[in-house]
Write a protein that holds these residues in place. Structure first.
Motif, PDB file in Angstrom:
ATOM      1  N   ILE A 103       0.834  -1.210   0.000  1.00  0.00           N
ATOM      2  CA  ILE A 103       0.000   0.000   0.000  1.00  0.00           C
ATOM      3  C   ILE A 103       0.866   1.257   0.000  1.00  0.00           C
ATOM      4  O   ILE A 103       0.555   2.246  -0.643  1.00  0.00           O
ATOM      5  CB  ILE A 103      -0.955  -0.002   1.220  1.00  0.00           C
ATOM      6  N   VAL A 104       1.979   1.198   0.734  1.00  0.00           N
ATOM      7  CA  VAL A 104       2.933   2.320   0.743  1.00  0.00           C
ATOM      8  C   VAL A 104       4.299   1.747   0.390  1.00  0.00           C
ATOM      9  O   VAL A 104       4.975   1.155   1.225  1.00  0.00           O
ATOM     10  CB  VAL A 104       2.975   3.024   2.120  1.00  0.00           C
ATOM     11  N   GLY A 105       4.687   1.892  -0.858  1.00  0.00           N
ATOM     12  CA  GLY A 105       5.935   1.282  -1.325  1.00  0.00           C
ATOM     13  C   GLY A 105       7.169   2.082  -0.949  1.00  0.00           C
ATOM     14  O   GLY A 105       7.094   3.288  -0.692  1.00  0.00           O
ATOM     15  N   HIS A 106       8.308   1.393  -0.916  1.00  0.00           N
ATOM     16  CA  HIS A 106       9.597   2.063  -0.715  1.00  0.00           C
ATOM     17  C   HIS A 106      10.095   2.466  -2.100  1.00  0.00           C
ATOM     18  O   HIS A 106      10.544   1.624  -2.884  1.00  0.00           O
ATOM     19  CB  HIS A 106      10.583   1.114  -0.022  1.00  0.00           C
ATOM     20  N   ARG A 107       9.982   3.741  -2.407  1.00  0.00           N
ATOM     21  CA  ARG A 107      10.312   4.258  -3.740  1.00  0.00           C
ATOM     22  C   ARG A 107      11.775   4.695  -3.749  1.00  0.00           C
ATOM     23  O   ARG A 107      12.180   5.557  -2.983  1.00  0.00           O
ATOM     24  CB  ARG A 107       9.382   5.427  -4.056  1.00  0.00           C
ATOM     25  N   THR A 108      12.554   4.090  -4.638  1.00  0.00           N
ATOM     26  CA  THR A 108      13.983   4.376  -4.730  1.00  0.00           C
ATOM     27  C   THR A 108      14.311   4.913  -6.126  1.00  0.00           C
ATOM     28  O   THR A 108      13.452   4.919  -7.012  1.00  0.00           O
ATOM     29  CB  THR A 108      14.804   3.095  -4.484  1.00  0.00           C
ATOM     30  N   SER A 109      15.551   5.307  -6.316  1.00  0.00           N
ATOM     31  CA  SER A 109      15.979   5.792  -7.646  1.00  0.00           C
ATOM     32  C   SER A 109      15.797   4.696  -8.695  1.00  0.00           C
ATOM     33  O   SER A 109      15.518   4.981  -9.861  1.00  0.00           O
ATOM     34  CB  SER A 109      17.453   6.207  -7.608  1.00  0.00           C
ATOM     35  N   ASP A 110      15.951   3.431  -8.279  1.00  0.00           N
ATOM     36  CA  ASP A 110      15.883   2.315  -9.232  1.00  0.00           C
ATOM     37  C   ASP A 110      14.455   1.947  -9.633  1.00  0.00           C
ATOM     38  O   ASP A 110      14.228   1.465 -10.740  1.00  0.00           O
ATOM     39  CB  ASP A 110      16.568   1.070  -8.651  1.00  0.00           C
ATOM     40  N   ASN A 111      13.500   2.128  -8.711  1.00  0.00           N
ATOM     41  CA  ASN A 111      12.141   1.668  -9.034  1.00  0.00           C
ATOM     42  C   ASN A 111      11.134   2.805  -9.166  1.00  0.00           C
ATOM     43  O   ASN A 111       9.926   2.561  -9.261  1.00  0.00           O
ATOM     44  CB  ASN A 111      11.653   0.649  -7.982  1.00  0.00           C
ATOM     45  N   ALA A 112      11.617   4.047  -9.164  1.00  0.00           N
ATOM     46  CA  ALA A 112      10.707   5.210  -9.151  1.00  0.00           C
ATOM     47  C   ALA A 112       9.682   5.159 -10.279  1.00  0.00           C
ATOM     48  O   ALA A 112       8.529   5.566 -10.109  1.00  0.00           O
ATOM     49  CB  ALA A 112      11.512   6.508  -9.231  1.00  0.00           C
ATOM     50  N   LYS A 113      10.076   4.616 -11.427  1.00  0.00           N
ATOM     51  CA  LYS A 113       9.157   4.588 -12.577  1.00  0.00           C
ATOM     52  C   LYS A 113       7.964   3.635 -12.361  1.00  0.00           C
ATOM     53  O   LYS A 113       6.971   3.698 -13.081  1.00  0.00           O
ATOM     54  CB  LYS A 113       9.907   4.238 -13.863  1.00  0.00           C
ATOM     55  N   ASP A 114       8.067   2.743 -11.362  1.00  0.00           N
ATOM     56  CA  ASP A 114       6.944   1.834 -11.062  1.00  0.00           C
ATOM     57  C   ASP A 114       5.768   2.571 -10.427  1.00  0.00           C
ATOM     58  O   ASP A 114       4.649   2.072 -10.427  1.00  0.00           O
ATOM     59  CB  ASP A 114       7.365   0.736 -10.067  1.00  0.00           C
ATOM     60  N   PHE A 115       6.039   3.722  -9.848  1.00  0.00           N
ATOM     61  CA  PHE A 115       5.006   4.431  -9.085  1.00  0.00           C
ATOM     62  C   PHE A 115       4.313   5.467  -9.959  1.00  0.00           C
ATOM     63  O   PHE A 115       4.907   6.448 -10.365  1.00  0.00           O
ATOM     64  CB  PHE A 115       5.631   5.098  -7.852  1.00  0.00           C
ATOM     65  N   LYS A 116       3.056   5.196 -10.265  1.00  0.00           N
ATOM     66  CA  LYS A 116       2.311   6.026 -11.209  1.00  0.00           C
ATOM     67  C   LYS A 116       1.433   7.052 -10.497  1.00  0.00           C
ATOM     68  O   LYS A 116       1.027   6.867  -9.358  1.00  0.00           O
ATOM     69  CB  LYS A 116       1.402   5.146 -12.090  1.00  0.00           C
ATOM     70  N   GLU A 117       1.133   8.129 -11.221  1.00  0.00           N
ATOM     71  CA  GLU A 117       0.192   9.130 -10.706  1.00  0.00           C
ATOM     72  C   GLU A 117      -1.227   8.544 -10.701  1.00  0.00           C
ATOM     73  O   GLU A 117      -1.512   7.677 -11.515  1.00  0.00           O
ATOM     74  CB  GLU A 117       0.207  10.379 -11.605  1.00  0.00           C
TER      75      GLU A 117
END
Length: 279
Positions: free
Chosen positions: A30-44
């Motif tokens: 529900i609340v992901g750990h957003r990093t430089s490597d996976n940032a593109k996985d998190f959509k608006e």
């Protein structure tokens, strides 16, 4: 414990696209750990809490704040939530006017439909809940990075900032040539005296010559600015931006404007030839 250890897929097993979408939607929780490597996985639409996220040296402290975000996030399924390290994402925070984030508490930002929002209140669960509710209701004013609006009354080349861009460019009653520049850019510096001369030459024409520092102001989404300088021509009737890819000498600009101007220039014919003025 605020989220389930597993989620169940209820679609068809042979629908590969549906399975892939389900995994993409749920793999970060529900609340992901957003990093430089996976940032593109998190959509608006995306809401991010930035603080000292460290799952190596400080798991307990990291989860302390994540759990507080999680308690609110579980009630707003229409939004994606994440936590990110304020140190790794300093460049993003600068886009919201935050050069340095002091203290332990998270700062919260949101992106929705290409616009940016910032939670102004200090972080606590009530304030976060209120921020998301207001965002959902369309009651949060979008954050725009902008320099102060300058006095352009004596400028032949008008200086646009994010806050006066509409007035100077998109709602101008003239044709507009706008340059997006960066202060450190060598090509931009070389263009400055030529552009100033162009502004001077167009002073009595139905054409506005405009420039904007694209590093200090948010560039409107209609303008694709990837390098500097980037120039666009906007005819006064349609105001649809057309990328200018011509030469950068004064004669190149005059020839282009003379040909494209909605109203024929007073000082030049359509081919860019200077008109003789009667004495």
């Amino acid at each position: 414990k605020f989220e389930e250890g597993s989620v169940v897929y209820s679609g068809k097993a042979d629908d590969k696209a549906s399975v892939a979408a389900f995994i993409a939607d749920n793999k970060h929780g529900i609340v992901g750990h957003r990093t430089s490597d996976n940032a593109k996985d998190f959509k608006e639409p995306l809401i991010v809490a930035y603080y000292d996220v460290d799952y190596v040296k400080n798991i307990k402290g990291t989860n302390y704040w994540r759990n507080r975000v999680l308690k609110i996030a579980k009630d707003f399924t229409g939004y994606n939530f994440a936590v990110s390290s304020k140190n790794d994402f300093q460049h993003e925070l600068q886009e919201f006017g935050m050069d340095f984030v002091a203290g332990d508490k998270p700062v919260v930002t949101a992106r929705e439909k290409g616009l940016k929002y910032k939670m102004e209140a200090e972080f606590d669960m009530d304030n976060l809940k209120q921020f998301v509710e207001d965002l959902k209701a369309g009651e949060v004013e979008a954050y725009i990075k902008s320099e102060a609006v300058p006095d352009n009354s004596a400028n032949n080349v008008k200086v646009a900032v994010a806050k006066n861009f509409d007035e100077l460019v998109t709602k101008s009653e003239k044709d507009v040539l706008v340059e997006f520049y960066a202060p450190w850019c060598g090509h931009c510096k070389k263009l400055t005296p030529i552009y100033d001369e162009l502004g001077e030459k167009m002073i009595n024409e139905e054409v506005e010559i405009v420039k904007m520092d694209a590093t200090a102001n948010d560039v409107p989404p209609a303008f694709d600015v990837k390098g500097f300088p980037t120039l666009y021509w906007l005819p006064k009737e349609s105001k649809v931006p057309v990328s200018y890819n011509g030469g950068r000498e004064i004669d190149d600009f005059i020839k282009y404007i003379a040909e494209k101007a909605t109203t024929e220039l007073k000082g030049w014919d359509r081919k860019g030839k200077e008109k003789k003025t009667e004495l």
